[in-house]
Structures are given as structure tokens and as C-alpha cells.
Design a protein around this motif. Sequence first.
Motif, PDB file in Angstrom:
ATOM      1  N   SER A 127       5.837   7.710  -5.719  1.00 40.83           N
ATOM      2  CA  SER A 127       5.661   6.418  -5.049  1.00 40.83           C
ATOM      3  C   SER A 127       4.367   6.391  -4.242  1.00 40.83           C
ATOM      4  O   SER A 127       3.627   5.405  -4.271  1.00 40.83           O
ATOM      5  CB  SER A 127       6.856   6.142  -4.126  1.00 40.83           C
ATOM      6  OG  SER A 127       6.727   4.882  -3.511  1.00 40.83           O
ATOM      7  N   PHE A 128       4.083   7.475  -3.545  1.00 41.47           N
ATOM      8  CA  PHE A 128       2.869   7.498  -2.729  1.00 41.47           C
ATOM      9  C   PHE A 128       1.619   7.519  -3.601  1.00 41.47           C
ATOM     10  O   PHE A 128       0.592   6.932  -3.246  1.00 41.47           O
ATOM     11  CB  PHE A 128       2.864   8.697  -1.783  1.00 41.47           C
ATOM     12  CG  PHE A 128       1.737   8.659  -0.795  1.00 41.47           C
ATOM     13  CD1 PHE A 128       1.712   7.700   0.202  1.00 41.47           C
ATOM     14  CD2 PHE A 128       0.673   9.546  -0.887  1.00 41.47           C
ATOM     15  CE1 PHE A 128       0.659   7.629   1.105  1.00 41.47           C
ATOM     16  CE2 PHE A 128      -0.371   9.489   0.009  1.00 41.47           C
ATOM     17  CZ  PHE A 128      -0.386   8.533   1.008  1.00 41.47           C
ATOM     18  N   ALA A 129       1.694   8.165  -4.756  1.00 36.85           N
ATOM     19  CA  ALA A 129       0.561   8.169  -5.692  1.00 36.85           C
ATOM     20  C   ALA A 129       0.249   6.741  -6.138  1.00 36.85           C
ATOM     21  O   ALA A 129      -0.914   6.334  -6.222  1.00 36.85           O
ATOM     22  CB  ALA A 129       0.870   9.061  -6.896  1.00 36.85           C
ATOM     23  N   LYS A 130       1.301   5.953  -6.419  1.00 35.84           N
ATOM     24  CA  LYS A 130       1.111   4.548  -6.799  1.00 35.84           C
ATOM     25  C   LYS A 130       0.577   3.733  -5.629  1.00 35.84           C
ATOM     26  O   LYS A 130      -0.245   2.841  -5.801  1.00 35.84           O
ATOM     27  CB  LYS A 130       2.429   3.949  -7.295  1.00 35.84           C
ATOM     28  CG  LYS A 130       2.865   4.443  -8.673  1.00 35.84           C
ATOM     29  CD  LYS A 130       3.987   3.607  -9.230  1.00 35.84           C
ATOM     30  CE  LYS A 130       3.527   2.202  -9.563  1.00 35.84           C
ATOM     31  NZ  LYS A 130       4.577   1.391 -10.194  1.00 35.84           N
ATOM     32  N   TYR A 131       1.048   4.058  -4.434  1.00 41.25           N
ATOM     33  CA  TYR A 131       0.594   3.371  -3.222  1.00 41.25           C
ATOM     34  C   TYR A 131      -0.904   3.580  -3.024  1.00 41.25           C
ATOM     35  O   TYR A 131      -1.649   2.636  -2.728  1.00 41.25           O
ATOM     36  CB  TYR A 131       1.377   3.912  -2.035  1.00 41.25           C
ATOM     37  CG  TYR A 131       1.020   3.306  -0.687  1.00 41.25           C
ATOM     38  CD1 TYR A 131       1.509   2.059  -0.317  1.00 41.25           C
ATOM     39  CD2 TYR A 131       0.214   3.999   0.219  1.00 41.25           C
ATOM     40  CE1 TYR A 131       1.210   1.511   0.920  1.00 41.25           C
ATOM     41  CE2 TYR A 131      -0.094   3.453   1.455  1.00 41.25           C
ATOM     42  CZ  TYR A 131       0.406   2.216   1.803  1.00 41.25           C
ATOM     43  OH  TYR A 131       0.093   1.683   3.026  1.00 41.25           O
ATOM     44  N   GLN A 132      -1.359   4.815  -3.193  1.00 39.74           N
ATOM     45  CA  GLN A 132      -2.787   5.113  -3.071  1.00 39.74           C
ATOM     46  C   GLN A 132      -3.597   4.399  -4.145  1.00 39.74           C
ATOM     47  O   GLN A 132      -4.661   3.841  -3.878  1.00 39.74           O
ATOM     48  CB  GLN A 132      -3.019   6.619  -3.178  1.00 39.74           C
ATOM     49  CG  GLN A 132      -2.629   7.411  -1.951  1.00 39.74           C
ATOM     50  CD  GLN A 132      -2.920   8.889  -2.131  1.00 39.74           C
ATOM     51  OE1 GLN A 132      -2.318   9.554  -2.967  1.00 39.74           O
ATOM     52  NE2 GLN A 132      -3.849   9.391  -1.355  1.00 39.74           N
ATOM     53  N   GLN A 133      -3.083   4.431  -5.360  1.00 41.86           N
ATOM     54  CA  GLN A 133      -3.775   3.797  -6.487  1.00 41.86           C
ATOM     55  C   GLN A 133      -3.901   2.291  -6.277  1.00 41.86           C
ATOM     56  O   GLN A 133      -4.929   1.694  -6.569  1.00 41.86           O
ATOM     57  CB  GLN A 133      -3.001   4.085  -7.776  1.00 41.86           C
ATOM     58  CG  GLN A 133      -3.684   3.589  -9.038  1.00 41.86           C
ATOM     59  CD  GLN A 133      -2.858   3.894 -10.279  1.00 41.86           C
ATOM     60  OE1 GLN A 133      -1.629   3.898 -10.244  1.00 41.86           O
ATOM     61  NE2 GLN A 133      -3.528   4.171 -11.370  1.00 41.86           N
ATOM     62  N   LEU A 134      -2.861   1.691  -5.718  1.00 42.25           N
ATOM     63  CA  LEU A 134      -2.859   0.251  -5.465  1.00 42.25           C
ATOM     64  C   LEU A 134      -3.970  -0.128  -4.494  1.00 42.25           C
ATOM     65  O   LEU A 134      -4.701  -1.096  -4.714  1.00 42.25           O
ATOM     66  CB  LEU A 134      -1.503  -0.166  -4.890  1.00 42.25           C
ATOM     67  CG  LEU A 134      -1.325  -1.637  -4.522  1.00 42.25           C
ATOM     68  CD1 LEU A 134      -1.383  -2.496  -5.782  1.00 42.25           C
ATOM     69  CD2 LEU A 134       0.000  -1.847  -3.799  1.00 42.25           C
ATOM     70  N   GLY A 135      -4.132   0.629  -3.428  1.00 47.57           N
ATOM     71  CA  GLY A 135      -5.154   0.328  -2.437  1.00 47.57           C
ATOM     72  C   GLY A 135      -6.561   0.584  -2.916  1.00 47.57           C
ATOM     73  O   GLY A 135      -7.518  -0.002  -2.408  1.00 47.57           O
ATOM     74  N   ASN A 136      -6.690   1.463  -3.916  1.00 49.79           N
ATOM     75  CA  ASN A 136      -8.019   1.796  -4.436  1.00 49.79           C
ATOM     76  C   ASN A 136      -8.448   0.924  -5.603  1.00 49.79           C
ATOM     77  O   ASN A 136      -9.591   0.992  -6.055  1.00 49.79           O
ATOM     78  CB  ASN A 136      -8.061   3.269  -4.880  1.00 49.79           C
ATOM     79  CG  ASN A 136      -8.148   4.215  -3.698  1.00 49.79           C
ATOM     80  OD1 ASN A 136      -8.823   3.928  -2.722  1.00 49.79           O
ATOM     81  ND2 ASN A 136      -7.454   5.347  -3.781  1.00 49.79           N
ATOM     82  N   SER A 137      -7.535   0.118  -6.108  1.00 48.60           N
ATOM     83  CA  SER A 137      -7.838  -0.706  -7.270  1.00 48.60           C
ATOM     84  C   SER A 137      -8.839  -1.808  -6.922  1.00 48.60           C
ATOM     85  O   SER A 137      -8.718  -2.474  -5.898  1.00 48.60           O
ATOM     86  CB  SER A 137      -6.555  -1.343  -7.808  1.00 48.60           C
ATOM     87  OG  SER A 137      -6.847  -2.303  -8.799  1.00 48.60           O
ATOM     88  N   TYR A 138      -9.805  -2.011  -7.774  1.00 46.84           N
ATOM     89  CA  TYR A 138     -10.845  -3.022  -7.550  1.00 46.84           C
ATOM     90  C   TYR A 138     -10.252  -4.422  -7.492  1.00 46.84           C
ATOM     91  O   TYR A 138     -10.699  -5.274  -6.731  1.00 46.84           O
ATOM     92  CB  TYR A 138     -11.885  -2.942  -8.669  1.00 46.84           C
ATOM     93  CG  TYR A 138     -12.935  -4.030  -8.595  1.00 46.84           C
ATOM     94  CD1 TYR A 138     -13.944  -3.985  -7.635  1.00 46.84           C
ATOM     95  CD2 TYR A 138     -12.915  -5.103  -9.483  1.00 46.84           C
ATOM     96  CE1 TYR A 138     -14.911  -4.979  -7.554  1.00 46.84           C
ATOM     97  CE2 TYR A 138     -13.874  -6.097  -9.412  1.00 46.84           C
ATOM     98  CZ  TYR A 138     -14.866  -6.033  -8.450  1.00 46.84           C
ATOM     99  OH  TYR A 138     -15.817  -7.028  -8.381  1.00 46.84           O
TER     100      TYR A 138
END
Length: 253
Positions: A127-138
Motif C-alpha cells: 500500500s505504501f509503495a502505491k502511495y509513493q507512486q501516486l504522489g510521484n506520478s506526473y
Amino acid sequence: MKVIICENEVQQRKFLQSVIFNYAMFSEPSIEVVLSASQPEEVLAYLQDHRADCYFLDIELGSSISGMDLASIIREQDPLANIIFITMHADKLKLTFKYKLAALDFIVKDVEPEKLTQQVKEALQASFAKYQQLGNSYRSKFFQIKIGERIKNINLDDIYYLETSAQVHKIGLHEKNGCYEFYGKLKELENLDERFYRCHKSYIVNLQHVKYIDKKNRKLTMANDEVCYVSTRMIKELQSKIAKLNSIVQNTG
């Protein structure tokens, strides 16, 4: 990352809280449990004014609203939420496909504590990996900042304005749920989103939250009643951008 637990069994709920708290303390301080509920109604009441990023939901809640029903409501409000189902009976998990809920993970409670602890940790990691990815998405609607060792995703809609901080090389961010400071430069955030405009050397404002423009004193009153400054040469363009943004909102509303 904000976590909500909904589990009607007291010992299981306490166990989940303990595992998540310890994992956050020793591995990922960005994770926090914002609500630990025994009934789905508590979660729905919380979500009227707040949001979360990850949900641990027991499928059998002993209520007229099942974990599946609760997940469906959450998914309608937030399609990006991470939902992790917990159940005593593995055969119940096939219901998630019937409901088309796209769960992130499934945890079966009827195992030894060590294995259950590991399952919860692995679900948190995913879940946290997805959370990080979400914030980094352009193309994300979130802005990700780092505060010390914590990572926080902030919805762009919730940001009122950003300003240069009194501390060198830091930016102050004012949003609906609080104020934060992080390292950065305003120049790097000028193209954050079409809703944001650098109206002064020290301010970037969210145009949708500008409540009043005082042209004489070169001040902006924001939706939270805080004041930002605007350069004289920027006032006309600021008004134009606000008018354009409002026109887009009306045409798409």
C-alpha cells in the motif's frame, strides 16, 4: 499515509493496530492510523469530513453494512484508495470479484500470529509503495512532500497557497488540514498545475481559493481568510487566469 481499520472483533482490532503502529515506528513513519473502528457507520461518519489512503476492512462486520458494502462506498468516493480485506473464511474472498472492488490484498485471520503479522506488514508495504507512486506520478492530482523522514501526499484541490519560508531554502504550504514546511524553491513549483499561479516573488496561490482581491493594497484574501501578496504587474493577469479557470469549471460542471 493515513490508515483506517474497521474490525468488529476487539482483540483482532487491537492486534491490527499494534502491528501497524510498530511497523510505522520502526520502518515507515509516514504511516499513521487515523481511525480504528468497530462499526462501518464510524468510518462513514469520519469520511464525511476527512479522507484516508488505506483501509483494512473485515468482511464480516456484524452489521447491516458488510465490509464489501463499505468498500463499495469508499471506492465510489475515492477510486484510488487501497483496500485490504480481512476475513476468517478464505472462501469469502471470491465475493470481492463479484463486487468488482479491485482489492490490493487479502488477509485470512485463521492463521498463527506470526504469519498474520507478516501478512499485515506485506500489505502495508504494498500500500505504501502505491502511495509513493501516486504522489510521484506526473498526472497525479496529489503533491508529494517530504517532512523529515515522513512522506505526505496532499490533494492539489486542498492547497490554498505556497510561500517562501523564513527558514532558508524552505517552502511553507498551507492546505485545508494544516500547514507544513519542506525543502524546495518556489521557482521549481511554478508549473505545479494550471490552478496555481505565482502572483508574487514569495507566493504561489491556488486560483480556485482566491476569495477577494484588494488591488489598492496588493493583497489577496484566500478561502481560509489568510492573506497573500500580489505584485502590481501581476494583478491583471491574475484576474484573467481566475476568470478563465471559473469559465472552465462552469463549462465542465
